[in-house]
Design a protein around this motif. Structure first.
Motif, PDB file in Angstrom:
ATOM      1  N   LEU A   1       0.812  -1.213   0.000  1.00 37.87           N
ATOM      2  CA  LEU A   1       0.000   0.000   0.000  1.00 37.87           C
ATOM      3  C   LEU A   1       0.848   1.266   0.000  1.00 37.87           C
ATOM      4  O   LEU A   1       0.480   2.269  -0.601  1.00 37.87           O
ATOM      5  CB  LEU A   1      -0.939  -0.007   1.209  1.00 37.87           C
ATOM      6  N   GLU A   2       1.971   1.227   0.692  1.00 38.78           N
ATOM      7  CA  GLU A   2       2.837   2.416   0.747  1.00 38.78           C
ATOM      8  C   GLU A   2       3.308   2.808  -0.652  1.00 38.78           C
ATOM      9  O   GLU A   2       3.260   3.985  -1.040  1.00 38.78           O
ATOM     10  CB  GLU A   2       4.039   2.145   1.646  1.00 38.78           C
TER      11      GLU A   2
ATOM     12  N   ASP B   1      -7.954   9.115  -9.344  1.00 42.92           N
ATOM     13  CA  ASP B   1      -9.169   9.737  -8.825  1.00 42.92           C
ATOM     14  C   ASP B   1      -9.696   9.020  -7.592  1.00 42.92           C
ATOM     15  O   ASP B   1     -10.471   9.596  -6.823  1.00 42.92           O
ATOM     16  CB  ASP B   1     -10.242   9.748  -9.918  1.00 42.92           C
ATOM     17  N   GLY B   2      -9.260   7.788  -7.400  1.00 45.47           N
ATOM     18  CA  GLY B   2      -9.671   7.036  -6.218  1.00 45.47           C
ATOM     19  C   GLY B   2      -8.953   5.712  -6.174  1.00 45.47           C
ATOM     20  O   GLY B   2      -8.351   5.268  -7.162  1.00 45.47           O
ATOM     21  N   PHE B   3      -8.992   5.086  -4.998  1.00 45.51           N
ATOM     22  CA  PHE B   3      -8.426   3.755  -4.821  1.00 45.51           C
ATOM     23  C   PHE B   3      -9.559   2.764  -4.603  1.00 45.51           C
ATOM     24  O   PHE B   3     -10.466   3.009  -3.800  1.00 45.51           O
ATOM     25  CB  PHE B   3      -7.475   3.713  -3.622  1.00 45.51           C
ATOM     26  N   ALA B   4      -9.502   1.638  -5.315  1.00 47.32           N
ATOM     27  CA  ALA B   4     -10.497   0.578  -5.172  1.00 47.32           C
ATOM     28  C   ALA B   4      -9.824  -0.616  -4.501  1.00 47.32           C
ATOM     29  O   ALA B   4      -8.783  -1.095  -4.973  1.00 47.32           O
ATOM     30  CB  ALA B   4     -11.061   0.187  -6.530  1.00 47.32           C
ATOM     31  N   LEU B   5     -10.425  -1.098  -3.409  1.00 49.12           N
ATOM     32  CA  LEU B   5      -9.815  -2.152  -2.616  1.00 49.12           C
ATOM     33  C   LEU B   5     -10.891  -3.020  -1.997  1.00 49.12           C
ATOM     34  O   LEU B   5     -12.082  -2.789  -2.189  1.00 49.12           O
ATOM     35  CB  LEU B   5      -8.895  -1.533  -1.558  1.00 49.12           C
ATOM     36  N   LEU B   6     -10.477  -4.048  -1.265  1.00 47.33           N
ATOM     37  CA  LEU B   6     -11.442  -4.979  -0.673  1.00 47.33           C
ATOM     38  C   LEU B   6     -11.664  -4.765   0.815  1.00 47.33           C
ATOM     39  O   LEU B   6     -12.786  -4.818   1.292  1.00 47.33           O
ATOM     40  CB  LEU B   6     -10.981  -6.428  -0.880  1.00 47.33           C
ATOM     41  N   ASP B   7     -10.577  -4.589   1.561  1.00 50.33           N
ATOM     42  CA  ASP B   7     -10.641  -4.666   3.015  1.00 50.33           C
ATOM     43  C   ASP B   7     -10.792  -3.293   3.640  1.00 50.33           C
ATOM     44  O   ASP B   7     -10.045  -2.356   3.317  1.00 50.33           O
ATOM     45  CB  ASP B   7      -9.377  -5.336   3.565  1.00 50.33           C
ATOM     46  N   ILE B   8     -11.709  -3.193   4.564  1.00 53.73           N
ATOM     47  CA  ILE B   8     -11.939  -1.916   5.229  1.00 53.73           C
ATOM     48  C   ILE B   8     -10.732  -1.498   6.051  1.00 53.73           C
ATOM     49  O   ILE B   8     -10.480  -0.309   6.266  1.00 53.73           O
ATOM     50  CB  ILE B   8     -13.227  -1.971   6.074  1.00 53.73           C
ATOM     51  N   ALA B   9      -9.921  -2.481   6.487  1.00 57.79           N
ATOM     52  CA  ALA B   9      -8.681  -2.152   7.200  1.00 57.79           C
ATOM     53  C   ALA B   9      -7.721  -1.394   6.290  1.00 57.79           C
ATOM     54  O   ALA B   9      -6.986  -0.508   6.746  1.00 57.79           O
ATOM     55  CB  ALA B   9      -8.019  -3.421   7.732  1.00 57.79           C
ATOM     56  N   ASP B  10      -7.721  -1.736   5.004  1.00 61.16           N
ATOM     57  CA  ASP B  10      -6.877  -1.000   4.056  1.00 61.16           C
ATOM     58  C   ASP B  10      -7.408   0.415   3.837  1.00 61.16           C
ATOM     59  O   ASP B  10      -6.637   1.371   3.689  1.00 61.16           O
ATOM     60  CB  ASP B  10      -6.801  -1.740   2.724  1.00 61.16           C
ATOM     61  N   ALA B  11      -8.723   0.564   3.825  1.00 59.46           N
ATOM     62  CA  ALA B  11      -9.300   1.910   3.740  1.00 59.46           C
ATOM     63  C   ALA B  11      -8.873   2.739   4.941  1.00 59.46           C
ATOM     64  O   ALA B  11      -8.528   3.929   4.807  1.00 59.46           O
ATOM     65  CB  ALA B  11     -10.822   1.815   3.670  1.00 59.46           C
ATOM     66  N   GLN B  12      -8.878   2.133   6.115  1.00 62.50           N
ATOM     67  CA  GLN B  12      -8.431   2.825   7.328  1.00 62.50           C
ATOM     68  C   GLN B  12      -6.971   3.246   7.190  1.00 62.50           C
ATOM     69  O   GLN B  12      -6.597   4.364   7.575  1.00 62.50           O
ATOM     70  CB  GLN B  12      -8.598   1.915   8.536  1.00 62.50           C
ATOM     71  N   TRP B  13      -6.145   2.356   6.623  1.00 59.33           N
ATOM     72  CA  TRP B  13      -4.724   2.677   6.429  1.00 59.33           C
ATOM     73  C   TRP B  13      -4.579   3.925   5.568  1.00 59.33           C
ATOM     74  O   TRP B  13      -3.770   4.813   5.883  1.00 59.33           O
ATOM     75  CB  TRP B  13      -4.010   1.492   5.782  1.00 59.33           C
TER      76      TRP B  13
ATOM     77  N   ARG C   1      -6.715   6.405   5.070  1.00 59.25           N
ATOM     78  CA  ARG C   1      -7.130   7.605   5.804  1.00 59.25           C
ATOM     79  C   ARG C   1      -6.084   7.979   6.853  1.00 59.25           C
ATOM     80  O   ARG C   1      -5.778   9.165   7.041  1.00 59.25           O
ATOM     81  CB  ARG C   1      -8.487   7.384   6.458  1.00 59.25           C
ATOM     82  N   ASP C   2      -5.507   6.984   7.507  1.00 58.52           N
ATOM     83  CA  ASP C   2      -4.465   7.257   8.509  1.00 58.52           C
ATOM     84  C   ASP C   2      -3.228   7.877   7.870  1.00 58.52           C
ATOM     85  O   ASP C   2      -2.468   8.579   8.540  1.00 58.52           O
ATOM     86  CB  ASP C   2      -4.063   5.968   9.230  1.00 58.52           C
ATOM     87  N   HIS C   3      -3.044   7.598   6.583  1.00 63.22           N
ATOM     88  CA  HIS C   3      -1.885   8.143   5.869  1.00 63.22           C
ATOM     89  C   HIS C   3      -2.263   9.338   4.988  1.00 63.22           C
ATOM     90  O   HIS C   3      -1.614   9.624   3.979  1.00 63.22           O
ATOM     91  CB  HIS C   3      -1.206   7.043   5.050  1.00 63.22           C
ATOM     92  N   LYS C   4      -3.316  10.041   5.399  1.00 62.97           N
ATOM     93  CA  LYS C   4      -3.680  11.355   4.872  1.00 62.97           C
ATOM     94  C   LYS C   4      -4.251  11.332   3.463  1.00 62.97           C
ATOM     95  O   LYS C   4      -4.293  12.374   2.797  1.00 62.97           O
ATOM     96  CB  LYS C   4      -2.479  12.324   4.933  1.00 62.97           C
ATOM     97  N   TRP C   5      -4.686  10.169   2.972  1.00 58.89           N
ATOM     98  CA  TRP C   5      -5.364  10.151   1.682  1.00 58.89           C
ATOM     99  C   TRP C   5      -6.777  10.680   1.875  1.00 58.89           C
ATOM    100  O   TRP C   5      -7.560  10.131   2.636  1.00 58.89           O
ATOM    101  CB  TRP C   5      -5.402   8.735   1.120  1.00 58.89           C
ATOM    102  N   SER C   6      -7.112  11.747   1.169  1.00 55.90           N
ATOM    103  CA  SER C   6      -8.432  12.366   1.321  1.00 55.90           C
ATOM    104  C   SER C   6      -9.337  12.114   0.121  1.00 55.90           C
ATOM    105  O   SER C   6     -10.478  12.562   0.103  1.00 55.90           O
ATOM    106  CB  SER C   6      -8.281  13.874   1.538  1.00 55.90           C
ATOM    107  N   GLY C   7      -8.817  11.415  -0.882  1.00 59.62           N
ATOM    108  CA  GLY C   7      -9.611  11.134  -2.072  1.00 59.62           C
ATOM    109  C   GLY C   7     -10.601  10.004  -1.853  1.00 59.62           C
ATOM    110  O   GLY C   7     -10.776   9.491  -0.747  1.00 59.62           O
ATOM    111  N   ARG C   8     -11.240   9.599  -2.931  1.00 58.31           N
ATOM    112  CA  ARG C   8     -12.286   8.586  -2.826  1.00 58.31           C
ATOM    113  C   ARG C   8     -11.699   7.179  -2.674  1.00 58.31           C
ATOM    114  O   ARG C   8     -10.611   6.877  -3.186  1.00 58.31           O
ATOM    115  CB  ARG C   8     -13.221   8.667  -4.033  1.00 58.31           C
ATOM    116  N   ILE C   9     -12.421   6.345  -1.954  1.00 57.41           N
ATOM    117  CA  ILE C   9     -12.068   4.943  -1.736  1.00 57.41           C
ATOM    118  C   ILE C   9     -13.306   4.114  -2.040  1.00 57.41           C
ATOM    119  O   ILE C   9     -14.395   4.407  -1.541  1.00 57.41           O
ATOM    120  CB  ILE C   9     -11.603   4.686  -0.293  1.00 57.41           C
ATOM    121  N   LEU C  10     -13.142   3.086  -2.855  1.00 55.91           N
ATOM    122  CA  LEU C  10     -14.254   2.202  -3.204  1.00 55.91           C
ATOM    123  C   LEU C  10     -14.015   0.820  -2.621  1.00 55.91           C
ATOM    124  O   LEU C  10     -12.962   0.204  -2.859  1.00 55.91           O
ATOM    125  CB  LEU C  10     -14.378   2.091  -4.733  1.00 55.91           C
ATOM    126  N   LEU C  11     -14.984   0.322  -1.859  1.00 59.58           N
ATOM    127  CA  LEU C  11     -14.951  -1.057  -1.366  1.00 59.58           C
ATOM    128  C   LEU C  11     -15.537  -1.948  -2.451  1.00 59.58           C
ATOM    129  O   LEU C  11     -16.746  -1.982  -2.676  1.00 59.58           O
ATOM    130  CB  LEU C  11     -15.748  -1.177  -0.068  1.00 59.58           C
TER     131      LEU C  11
END
Length: 374
Positions: free
Chosen positions: A51-52, A62-74, A76-86
């Protein structure tokens, strides 16, 4: 190789992730689909790249598409403010509040998810974007056409911001059913009159079906410079660059007599007096155990004129080592650098010689392999 990636390395093996190649591939996708927004698909820890590295190299997506909500948390914790798709939406109802707090867009593909969303009261102060998935022939996830419009109206009535989505089964093939054309026809007829942004194209469609893109495209494997078909020749002229390079060194050289055998089971028999190079890489590092004799390995400066040369695997890949035929590499020595896959040896070529696809190899890079992000 000394210290790298915060590990004390005592084996000469390293996976390098080139974030500039990420940027190049993303820009290439924008050239192919200039009217579409891009979900950079980074499931499976960015297809094994981490992920890093994905955040560093693909931050202009324009956004990151991923599976795990833990990765979405990662993110946000690393200052990504754009869109995330589960990409598969919610697996449990309890995840919904967290997904909303993380401002995730969600795919909705079954009745249970729909019911959870219908019963949810949004107090977040921001809209929730949903991508309603149509099963247009893949028969994996999504609502059947006869169910789709009812699902759309229910979620739209509940106040969600709606998007239409489907997934192509055979965008990388021309002779398989359902075809891209058949799936697009199903998609368009099903959503007729339901105004909302669309998302259709995966990597193969972006490369070969640019009349079937949608407002949002979802490039995955092509971001990493790997072929959607599993055959490197299919993307050789696409101007995509490999992002991951797996390198190691020759750690031993054996002098064989004609008739000597190599490795477990003695699969390779020396046809003449020859040298065998032993490389510090095996299936415990993620290299495929089923790689056959002849699978290519690049050796730096080992040719007759100290040029780089490709040498074939000779013998069964073992847990920590593999062996190569050095007959075309007279200047190979202990310490000679090798590439297992990357810019010299496409990962798709290794995969084809191992009965698999490049996707699997890059995703299966073992945790014990140190990684350098550049």
């Amino acid at each position: 190789m000394g210290l790298t990636a915060n590990h004390l390395v005592n084996r000469p093996i390293l996976a390098s992730i080139d974030t500039e190649a990420f940027r190049h591939n993303l820009n290439r996708i924008r050239e192919l689909a200039p009217e579409s927004k891009i979900w950079a698909v980074i499931k499976a820890k960015a297809y094994g790249h981490g992920l890093e590295a994905a955040l560093k190299g693909l931050e202009s997506a324009d956004g990151f598409a991923l599976l795990d909500i833990a990765d979405a948390q990662w993110f946000r914790d690393h200052k990504w403010s754009g869109r995330i798709l589960l990409l598969e939406g919610l697996f449990h109802q309890e995840e919904l509040e967290t997904a909303v707090q993380l401002r995730c867009d969600m795919v909705v593909h079954n009745e249970k998810q729909l019911e959870w969303l219908e019963s949810y009261s949004n107090h977040s102060g921001h809209p929730i974007n949903l991508f309603l998935k149509l099963n247009s022939g893949m028969n994996r996830l999504g609502f059947k056409p006869e169910q789709y419009r009812d699902a759309y109206h229910r979620l739209h009535a509940a106040g969600y911001h709606m998007h239409h989505m489907t997934h192509f089964a055979n965008a990388d093939q021309v002779d398989r059913s359902p075809s891209v054309g058949a799936q697009v026809e199903c998609f368009e007829s099903t959503i007729a009159g339901l105004e909302a942004p669309t998302s259709l194209a995966n990597s193969a469609a972006i490369l070969w079906h640019r009349n079937a893109l949608g407002d949002w495209i979802r490039p995955g494997i092509m971001l990493y410079g790997v072929s959607p078909t599993g055959t490197y020749a299919d993307i050789a002229r696409s101007e995509l660059l490999p992002v991951m390079q797996l390198r190691s060194e020759i750690i031993e050289i054996q002098e064989l007599k004609k008739g000597d055998h190599v490795g477990y089971g003695g699969r390779f028999e020396a046809p003449e007096d020859m040298r065998i190079g032993v490389i510090a890489c095996g299936y415990a590092d993620g290299y495929p155990r089923h790689a056959v004799d002849g699978t290519p390995v690049w050796v730096q400066g080992a040719g007759p004129d100290y040029d780089d040369v490709v040498c074939p695997i000779a013998g069964q890949v073992s847990m920590d080592m593999l062996t190569i035929d050095l007959r075309e590499a007279p200047n190979a020595k202990v310490g000679s650098a090798v590439e297992l896959w990357g810019g010299e040896i496409p990962v798709d070529d290794v995969a084809q010689m191992s009965g698999t696809i490049g996707y699997e190899l890059i995703c299966a890079l073992a945790p014990r392999v140190p990684v350098s992000i550049k």
